[in-house]
Design a protein around this motif. Structure first.
Motif, PDB file in Angstrom:
ATOM      1  N   SER A 157       0.560  -1.120  -0.095  1.00  0.00           N
ATOM      2  CA  SER A 157      -0.143  -0.040   0.079  1.00  0.00           C
ATOM      3  C   SER A 157       1.000   1.366   0.018  1.00  0.00           C
ATOM      4  O   SER A 157       1.955   1.178   0.581  1.00  0.00           O
ATOM      5  CB  SER A 157      -1.026  -0.125   1.299  1.00  0.00           C
ATOM      6  OG  SER A 157      -0.225   0.218   2.514  1.00  0.00           O
ATOM      7  N   THR A 159       0.179   5.654   0.895  1.00  0.00           N
ATOM      8  CA  THR A 159      -0.814   6.709   1.126  1.00  0.00           C
ATOM      9  C   THR A 159      -0.277   7.922   1.152  1.00  0.00           C
ATOM     10  O   THR A 159       0.827   8.298   1.302  1.00  0.00           O
ATOM     11  CB  THR A 159      -1.357   6.364   2.476  1.00  0.00           C
ATOM     12  OG1 THR A 159      -1.978   4.979   2.698  1.00  0.00           O
ATOM     13  CG2 THR A 159      -2.566   7.476   2.993  1.00  0.00           C
ATOM     14  N   HIS A 258      -7.970   1.958  -5.193  1.00  0.00           N
ATOM     15  CA  HIS A 258      -7.733   3.615  -4.413  1.00  0.00           C
ATOM     16  C   HIS A 258      -8.951   3.795  -3.955  1.00  0.00           C
ATOM     17  O   HIS A 258     -10.040   3.839  -4.238  1.00  0.00           O
ATOM     18  CB  HIS A 258      -7.009   4.255  -5.492  1.00  0.00           C
ATOM     19  CG  HIS A 258      -7.505   4.226  -6.483  1.00  0.00           C
ATOM     20  ND1 HIS A 258      -6.552   3.942  -7.649  1.00  0.00           N
ATOM     21  CD2 HIS A 258      -8.529   4.805  -7.177  1.00  0.00           C
ATOM     22  CE1 HIS A 258      -7.270   3.881  -8.888  1.00  0.00           C
ATOM     23  NE2 HIS A 258      -8.399   4.548  -8.473  1.00  0.00           N
ATOM     24  N   SER A 274      -5.266  10.158   0.334  1.00  0.00           N
ATOM     25  CA  SER A 274      -5.469   9.253  -1.047  1.00  0.00           C
ATOM     26  C   SER A 274      -4.639   7.906  -0.676  1.00  0.00           C
ATOM     27  O   SER A 274      -3.616   8.046  -0.550  1.00  0.00           O
ATOM     28  CB  SER A 274      -5.005   9.786  -2.165  1.00  0.00           C
ATOM     29  OG  SER A 274      -5.634  11.291  -2.236  1.00  0.00           O
ATOM     30  N   ASP A 276      -3.702   4.090  -1.947  1.00  0.00           N
ATOM     31  CA  ASP A 276      -3.786   2.939  -3.277  1.00  0.00           C
ATOM     32  C   ASP A 276      -3.243   1.832  -2.624  1.00  0.00           C
ATOM     33  O   ASP A 276      -2.268   1.662  -1.793  1.00  0.00           O
ATOM     34  CB  ASP A 276      -2.826   3.270  -4.241  1.00  0.00           C
ATOM     35  CG  ASP A 276      -3.163   3.819  -5.618  1.00  0.00           C
ATOM     36  OD1 ASP A 276      -3.773   2.843  -6.141  1.00  0.00           O
ATOM     37  OD2 ASP A 276      -3.181   4.972  -5.924  1.00  0.00           O
ATOM     38  N   MET A 291       3.096   6.861  -8.257  1.00  0.00           N
ATOM     39  CA  MET A 291       2.291   7.240  -6.823  1.00  0.00           C
ATOM     40  C   MET A 291       3.181   8.540  -6.276  1.00  0.00           C
ATOM     41  O   MET A 291       2.624   9.676  -6.162  1.00  0.00           O
ATOM     42  CB  MET A 291       1.923   6.500  -5.847  1.00  0.00           C
ATOM     43  CG  MET A 291       1.093   5.195  -6.602  1.00  0.00           C
ATOM     44  SD  MET A 291       0.888   3.784  -5.338  1.00  0.00           S
ATOM     45  CE  MET A 291       0.101   2.733  -6.743  1.00  0.00           C
ATOM     46  N   HIS A 298      -2.853  10.497  -6.843  1.00  0.00           N
ATOM     47  CA  HIS A 298      -2.051  11.292  -6.010  1.00  0.00           C
ATOM     48  C   HIS A 298      -1.651  12.756  -6.678  1.00  0.00           C
ATOM     49  O   HIS A 298      -1.536  12.710  -7.825  1.00  0.00           O
ATOM     50  CB  HIS A 298      -0.549  10.513  -5.633  1.00  0.00           C
ATOM     51  CG  HIS A 298      -1.111   9.101  -4.941  1.00  0.00           C
ATOM     52  ND1 HIS A 298      -1.376   9.072  -3.589  1.00  0.00           N
ATOM     53  CD2 HIS A 298      -1.327   7.902  -5.524  1.00  0.00           C
ATOM     54  CE1 HIS A 298      -1.836   7.804  -3.425  1.00  0.00           C
ATOM     55  NE2 HIS A 298      -1.894   7.195  -4.606  1.00  0.00           N
TER      56      HIS A 298
END
Ligand code: FES
Ligand SMILES: [Fe+2]
Length: 427
Positions: A157, A159, A258, A274, A276, A291, A298
């Motif tokens: 992940s 963020t 996401h 946000s 993913d 990202m 993002h």
């Protein structure tokens, strides 16, 4: 919408009904890397119109306390983080992670003066690379959050967060309304590295008149948008919304899934969190790089403020030639900023007495009703709202082709639930 309803929905400061509602949930406060080590510099945090300071003490314990010193109101942002406490640099009063004053150097120790001084404080916990806080009554604190993105291994992940300069509600409504994708994001579906190549993109681009069906879930709503696929079948994009402000974007192919949290900073600003993640595999190096480079949902931001480099002061670097040529539908580059630019353009709080809603706004209408109902019931009867139970948080977005006549809730079935070790359902 009546003006009073808009007020009820958008005001989240202390002692407002919607502010009280938000104060019944764990909400993301900081990225864990913002407080990387014991005795690192303290960080300002503003949430729900309250100004606070977060710090990690010498033992690594996390604290979130009132920003201002109880003596004469100096901001503890300028404090010294030392020997298990944050010391005000003005006259040396010192506070621990619970906000308890542990030293007032000018007073005789025997007087016990400092034991009577305590700053407001809230718990701060780390989970999934995010520091979460709960700002409500301690006896109503829910179990720790269990959102899937925060429970998968770290390599699966990513963020980020960005400042959005408008009320949380109009930002969140963009996360619920997937009809705009066929327009606003049309230029990006086939080019963004985190979106391109999915079969679903073609359905998305071909059918610009999605039909919405919204069904209730335990924690909020599932919003289904139906578009035509081949042989009379339907392509469904299903967006979960969980109270009060969690949304997930339906997936595309094997790209990571996401979604967002839309967290009020004050009534005129919010954090667009946000995330993913991929439920069953590590993110590839190229995906993580994309990202970090502000691709997908993002955005590239300034350090410290997390304000996007594209912002209202530079008209989001709108490129009229790209708009004319159709490379981007709005002329603004990047999916996140395409959304943010238009939502900020509505003004700090959208005047919902002037809007004209249509059938593709059904998800938004139902979410507003659930929020207002929950806030009123909490205020009138103390009824705790949905979405606090970790079971309510185990949701997933889905993209799926179903035979016509099959309701999406039935056709997507178990795919709407987050299940450890099971991949997302995606086209
Ligand atoms: S204002 Fe903080 S110690 Fe005086
Ligand atoms: Fe969008």
């Amino acid at each position: 919408m009546k003006a009073e309803q808009n007020e009820l929905l958008t005001r989240t400061g202390p002692a407002t009904p919607m502010g009280e509602l938000f104060r019944r949930y764990w909400v993301p406060a900081l990225l864990a890397w913002e407080l990387p080590e014991p005795d690192c510099p303290p960080v300002r945090v503003q949430l729900l119109s309250e100004r606070m300071i977060a710090f990690r003490d010498s033992d690594g314990k996390l604290g979130l306390i009132d920003e201002f010193c109880a003596h004469r109101g100096v901001s503890l942002y300028y404090g010294r983080n030392e020997e298990c406490g944050l010391r005000c640099p003005y006259h040396g009063w010192k506070y621990d992670v619970t906000g308890q004053c542990v030293e007032v150097p000018s007073e005789p120790e025997e007087s016990g003066f400092c034991t009577k001084i305590k700053l407001k404080s809230y718990p701060l916990i780390e989970r999934g690379g995010v520091l979460w806080t709960y700002m409500g009554p301690p006896d109503q604190q829910p179990p720790e959050p269990e959102w899937e993105f925060a429970t998968v291994p770290a390599e699966q992940s990513y963020t980020s967060k960005r400042l959005q300069e408008c009320n949380y509600l109009q930002a969140m409504e963009g996360g619920i309304d997937s009809s705009h994708v066929s327009f606003l994001h049309s230029g990006s579906l086939n080019t963004d590295p985190l979106f391109k190549g999915a079969k679903g993109n073609q359905y998305n681009l071909k059918d610009k008149k999605p039909v919405f069906e919204v069904v209730e879930s335990d924690g909020g709503l599932y919003i289904g948008a139906r578009r035509n696929a081949e042989d009379g079948k339907y392509y469904w994009r299903i967006t979960p919304w969980v109270m009060p402000c969690f949304t997930m974007v339906p997936p595309r192919g094997d790209h990571p899934v996401h979604g967002h949290f839309w967290i009020p900073i004050d009534d005129h600003n919010c954090w667009a969190w946000s995330f993913d993640y991929h439920p069953v595999r590590a993110l590839a190096a190229e995906e993580r790089k994309a990202m970090e480079d502000g691709k997908g949902i993002h955005v590239k931001v300034f350090p410290v403020t997390f304000r996007p480099l594209q912002n209202k002061d530079n008209n989001y670097l709108i490129d009229r030639a790209a708009q004319k040529a159709g490379h981007t539908f709005s002329g603004v580059e990047g999916i996140g900023m395409q959304d943010a630019s238009l939502q900020e353009s509505m003004g700090p709080i959208q005047d919902r007495t002037k809007e004209n809603l249509v059938s593709t706004d059904n998800g938004i209408i139902m979410a507003r009703h659930r929020l207002m109902k929950a806030a009123k019931e909490l205020a009138a009867k103390g009824t705790l709202p949905p979405g606090r139970d970790p079971v309510h948080q185990k949701v997933r977005s889905v993209a799926v082709v179903l035979p016509s006549g099959t309701p999406f809730k039935e056709g997507a079935g178990e795919a709407l639930k987050a299940k450890k070790g099971v991949a997302q359902t995606s086209v």
